[in-house]
Scaffold this motif. Structure first.
Motif, PDB file in Angstrom:
ATOM      1  N   ASN A  62       0.817  -1.214   0.000  1.00 27.57           N
ATOM      2  CA  ASN A  62       0.000   0.000   0.000  1.00 27.57           C
ATOM      3  C   ASN A  62       0.850   1.262   0.000  1.00 27.57           C
ATOM      4  O   ASN A  62       0.525   2.236  -0.675  1.00 27.57           O
ATOM      5  CB  ASN A  62      -0.952   0.006   1.211  1.00 27.57           C
ATOM      6  CG  ASN A  62      -2.018  -1.071   1.068  1.00 27.57           C
ATOM      7  OD1 ASN A  62      -2.321  -1.517  -0.040  1.00 27.57           O
ATOM      8  ND2 ASN A  62      -2.573  -1.507   2.185  1.00 27.57           N
ATOM      9  N   MET A  63       1.939   1.229   0.750  1.00 26.70           N
ATOM     10  CA  MET A  63       2.822   2.400   0.793  1.00 26.70           C
ATOM     11  C   MET A  63       3.415   2.666  -0.586  1.00 26.70           C
ATOM     12  O   MET A  63       3.471   3.798  -1.052  1.00 26.70           O
ATOM     13  CB  MET A  63       3.940   2.170   1.794  1.00 26.70           C
ATOM     14  CG  MET A  63       3.435   2.077   3.201  1.00 26.70           C
ATOM     15  SD  MET A  63       4.752   2.240   4.389  1.00 26.70           S
ATOM     16  CE  MET A  63       4.981   3.994   4.377  1.00 26.70           C
ATOM     17  N   LYS A  65       2.197   1.689  -3.446  1.00 24.20           N
ATOM     18  CA  LYS A  65       1.102   2.127  -4.321  1.00 24.20           C
ATOM     19  C   LYS A  65       0.845   3.613  -4.173  1.00 24.20           C
ATOM     20  O   LYS A  65       0.565   4.315  -5.145  1.00 24.20           O
ATOM     21  CB  LYS A  65      -0.178   1.367  -3.957  1.00 24.20           C
ATOM     22  CG  LYS A  65      -0.446   0.176  -4.848  1.00 24.20           C
ATOM     23  CD  LYS A  65      -1.922  -0.224  -4.791  1.00 24.20           C
ATOM     24  CE  LYS A  65      -2.109  -1.657  -5.267  1.00 24.20           C
ATOM     25  NZ  LYS A  65      -2.709  -2.505  -4.237  1.00 24.20           N
ATOM     26  N   GLU A  66       0.905   4.081  -2.932  1.00 22.29           N
ATOM     27  CA  GLU A  66       0.626   5.498  -2.687  1.00 22.29           C
ATOM     28  C   GLU A  66       1.839   6.375  -2.956  1.00 22.29           C
ATOM     29  O   GLU A  66       1.815   7.579  -2.704  1.00 22.29           O
ATOM     30  CB  GLU A  66       0.180   5.687  -1.221  1.00 22.29           C
ATOM     31  CG  GLU A  66      -1.192   5.090  -0.939  1.00 22.29           C
ATOM     32  CD  GLU A  66      -1.439   4.933   0.562  1.00 22.29           C
ATOM     33  OE1 GLU A  66      -0.793   5.668   1.346  1.00 22.29           O
ATOM     34  OE2 GLU A  66      -2.280   4.100   0.942  1.00 22.29           O
ATOM     35  N   LYS A  68       4.611   6.286  -1.415  1.00 27.48           N
ATOM     36  CA  LYS A  68       5.355   6.619  -0.191  1.00 27.48           C
ATOM     37  C   LYS A  68       6.627   5.793  -0.131  1.00 27.48           C
ATOM     38  O   LYS A  68       6.721   4.729  -0.723  1.00 27.48           O
ATOM     39  CB  LYS A  68       4.512   6.302   1.049  1.00 27.48           C
ATOM     40  CG  LYS A  68       3.336   7.228   1.230  1.00 27.48           C
ATOM     41  CD  LYS A  68       2.618   6.918   2.540  1.00 27.48           C
ATOM     42  CE  LYS A  68       1.378   7.780   2.681  1.00 27.48           C
ATOM     43  NZ  LYS A  68       0.344   7.074   3.453  1.00 27.48           N
TER      44      LYS A  68
END
Length: 199
Positions: A62-63, A65-66, A68
């Protein structure tokens, strides 16, 4: 304090740094084969963790993907776990630390200072030529992306190289030469000098 037991013996860690296309991967494989090191790639460990479908892996995914940056501690924990599980005591850590923050965190968390940094110094034109001729179908291998990756490397990783250089811990290798010539230079660094034995 007393004598240091084997359990407390710190592993030997060598950071391997170099821009995209500098031939790090190839040479790491050679070092593993000839000198018995375990090769740990921060990127591979993160990818494997994502693939495992663990909670940690999902968080990492998720990180990314974002857009980050994965926190240093997360990468360091994966590296530590891989080091413990390998049963070896000498490691090539590839593509890490990517920046000063990574570096400081690694030393703070593991209490390990690298024996030295193996730095594959390669001119941008040569890296571009190699990556474009690789054609392994990595979709990120176009010239703009390569230049971007190279600039990110210069901005974030070179300060790490400079930090260790100031401590006399950088072994710089001219990575523009052929694979064989580069490995000869690598071997010279990893082979203990006979002179040192004579007291």
């Amino acid at each position: 304090m007393g004598t240091v037991s084997d359990a407390e013996k710190k592993p030997a860690v060598i950071f391997v740094l170099g821009g995209p296309g500098s031939g790090k991967g190839t040479q790491c494989a050679n070092i593993v084969e000839h000198f018995g090191y375990t090769h740990l790639s921060a990127g591979d460990l993160l990818r494997a963790e994502i693939k495992s479908g663990s909670e940690n892996g999902t968080m990492i995914q998720n990180m990314i993907k974002e857009g980050k940056i994965v926190p240093s501690e997360v990468t360091i924990k994966l590296l530590q776990k891989a080091m413990q599980e390998s049963g070896n005591d000498k490691f090539l850590i590839d593509g890490f630390p990517r920046n000063e923050e990574n570096r400081a965190a690694f030393e703070a968390v593991t209490k390990i200072e690298p024996a030295f940094v193996l730095f594959f110094n390669c001119p941008e034109e040569e890296m571009e030529r190699r990556i474009l001729s690789r054609n392994q179908g990595r979709e990120d291998d176009n010239i703009e992306t390569i230049r971007k990756r190279f600039n990110v490397f210069l901005e974030s990783s070179l300060p790490v190289v400079e930090y260790y250089d100031s401590k006399g811990k950088v072994r710089k290798i001219d990575a523009a030469k052929s694979v064989e010539e580069v490995f000869e230079a690598v071997k010279a660094i990893f082979t203990p000098k006979e002179e040192k034995v004579a007291v």
